[in-house]
Design an enzyme around this catalytic site. Structure first.
Site, PDB file in Angstrom:
ATOM      1  NE  ARG A  86      39.067  47.395  38.681  1.00  0.00           N
ATOM      2  CZ  ARG A  86      38.572  46.367  37.976  1.00  0.00           C
ATOM      3  NH1 ARG A  86      39.391  45.531  37.317  1.00  0.00           N
ATOM      4  NH2 ARG A  86      37.290  46.164  37.893  1.00  0.00           N
ATOM      5  CB  THR A  92      33.444  45.623  33.117  1.00  0.00           C
ATOM      6  OG1 THR A  92      33.983  45.297  34.391  1.00  0.00           O
ATOM      7  CG2 THR A  92      33.818  44.559  32.094  1.00  0.00           C
ATOM      8  NE  ARG A 103      38.007  48.593  31.173  1.00  0.00           N
ATOM      9  CZ  ARG A 103      37.951  47.658  32.112  1.00  0.00           C
ATOM     10  NH1 ARG A 103      37.192  47.848  33.181  1.00  0.00           N
ATOM     11  NH2 ARG A 103      38.642  46.535  31.987  1.00  0.00           N
ATOM     12  CG  ASN A 113      37.259  46.225  28.690  1.00  0.00           C
ATOM     13  OD1 ASN A 113      38.316  45.720  28.311  1.00  0.00           O
ATOM     14  ND2 ASN A 113      36.548  45.711  29.670  1.00  0.00           N
ATOM     15  CG  HIS A 116      43.643  43.153  33.362  1.00  0.00           C
ATOM     16  ND1 HIS A 116      42.555  42.506  33.898  1.00  0.00           N
ATOM     17  CD2 HIS A 116      44.650  43.009  34.266  1.00  0.00           C
ATOM     18  CE1 HIS A 116      42.912  41.978  35.074  1.00  0.00           C
ATOM     19  NE2 HIS A 116      44.170  42.270  35.313  1.00  0.00           N
TER      20      HIS A 116
HETATM   21  P1  GDP Z   1      37.261  43.935  34.514  1.00  0.00           P
HETATM   22  O1  GDP Z   1      37.920  43.567  35.818  1.00  0.00           O
HETATM   23  O2  GDP Z   1      36.558  45.264  34.581  1.00  0.00           O
HETATM   24  O3  GDP Z   1      38.214  43.871  33.347  1.00  0.00           O
HETATM   25  O4  GDP Z   1      36.094  42.872  34.240  1.00  0.00           O
HETATM   26  P2  GDP Z   1      35.962  41.293  34.562  1.00  0.00           P
HETATM   27  O5  GDP Z   1      37.126  40.809  35.369  1.00  0.00           O
HETATM   28  O6  GDP Z   1      34.601  41.074  35.104  1.00  0.00           O
HETATM   29  O7  GDP Z   1      35.989  40.630  33.113  1.00  0.00           O
HETATM   30  C1  GDP Z   1      37.199  40.397  32.449  1.00  0.00           C
HETATM   31  C2  GDP Z   1      37.083  40.810  31.016  1.00  0.00           C
HETATM   32  O8  GDP Z   1      36.127  39.987  30.336  1.00  0.00           O
HETATM   33  C3  GDP Z   1      36.571  42.240  30.766  1.00  0.00           C
HETATM   34  O9  GDP Z   1      37.556  43.240  30.912  1.00  0.00           O
HETATM   35  C4  GDP Z   1      36.080  42.157  29.332  1.00  0.00           C
HETATM   36  O10 GDP Z   1      37.127  42.252  28.366  1.00  0.00           O
HETATM   37  C5  GDP Z   1      35.486  40.741  29.309  1.00  0.00           C
HETATM   38  N1  GDP Z   1      34.033  40.783  29.581  1.00  0.00           N
HETATM   39  C6  GDP Z   1      33.433  41.060  30.768  1.00  0.00           C
HETATM   40  N2  GDP Z   1      32.084  41.017  30.664  1.00  0.00           N
HETATM   41  C7  GDP Z   1      31.836  40.707  29.357  1.00  0.00           C
HETATM   42  C8  GDP Z   1      30.622  40.486  28.613  1.00  0.00           C
HETATM   43  O11 GDP Z   1      29.507  40.603  29.122  1.00  0.00           O
HETATM   44  N3  GDP Z   1      30.771  40.146  27.293  1.00  0.00           N
HETATM   45  C9  GDP Z   1      31.992  40.024  26.690  1.00  0.00           C
HETATM   46  N4  GDP Z   1      32.053  39.683  25.388  1.00  0.00           N
HETATM   47  N5  GDP Z   1      33.143  40.206  27.360  1.00  0.00           N
HETATM   48  C10 GDP Z   1      33.078  40.540  28.683  1.00  0.00           C
HETATM   49 MG    MG Z   2      38.696  41.749  36.384  1.00  0.00          MG
END
Ligand code: GDP
Ligand code: MG
Length: 144
Positions: A86, A92, A103, A113, A116
């Site tokens: 992480r 994100t 990222r 981004n 995962h």
């Molecule tokens: P991560 O753990 O940092 O990957 O973030 P999250 O678990 O919150 O979200 C999962 C994935 O959803 C992210 O890695 C992005 O690819 C996508 N995502 C998150 N927020 C957004 C957003 O505001 N808009 C869009 N289009 N995709 C998002």
């Molecule tokens: Mg996540």
């Protein structure tokens, strides 16, 4: 704590030929690859993997992004692997991620981004199992 965490190299990473660069960063941080495969994400697996954002308005866009091409799934093992990954990834939204993070250096925005990584040891255990069967994980064999 030695942990195994799940990483996915997302379609933008593969399209831009950043897989080697990203894997190198994890290896240089001392993490071991104990599982590796390329796969297309089904609607079902994706809905499970992204259940926490499935009701967000951006989910359909996220689904089509994640299904643009196969992804590369990695199981990475090492001391504090979940947090290490992480920290290397950055937050994100790629636009807010510091330079020097994956990222920040290679991502485009909040969706596109690059990578995962599991966000907690509990989720890491669940996510590794989601993508790898026991016989596809080689932690013990790699110690020989
Ligand atoms: P991560 O753990 O940092 O990957 O973030 P999250 O678990 O919150 O979200 C999962 C994935 O959803 C992210 O890695 C992005 O690819 C996508 N995502 C998150 N927020 C957004 C957003 O505001 N808009 C869009 N289009 N995709 C998002
Ligand atoms: Mg996540």
């Amino acid at each position: 704590m030695v942990e195994t965490t799940l990483v996915l190299l997302k379609p933008d990473c593969i399209a831009q030929k950043h897989s080697g660069e990203v894997i190198s960063r994890f290896e240089r941080a001392g993490l071991d690859i104990v599982g590796c495969k390329m796969l297309l994400l089904s609607d079902e697996v994706l809905a499970e993997h992204y259940a926490h954002v499935a009701d967000r308005p951006f989910y359909p866009e996220l689904r089509s992004f994640m299904q643009q091409s196969p992804v590369i799934a990695l199981a990475l093992n090492g001391e504090g692997a979940v947090k290490k990954v992480r920290d290397l990834m950055g937050p994100t939204d790629s636009r807010k991620a510091a330079k020097g993070t994956i990222r920040g250096d290679l991502g485009k925005d909040a969706m596109t981004n690059v990578v995962h990584g599991s966000d907690s040891p509990e989720n890491a255990a669940i996510e590794v199992k989601r993508f790898f069967s026991d016989s596809e994980l080689f932690e013990e064999e790699l110690k020989r």
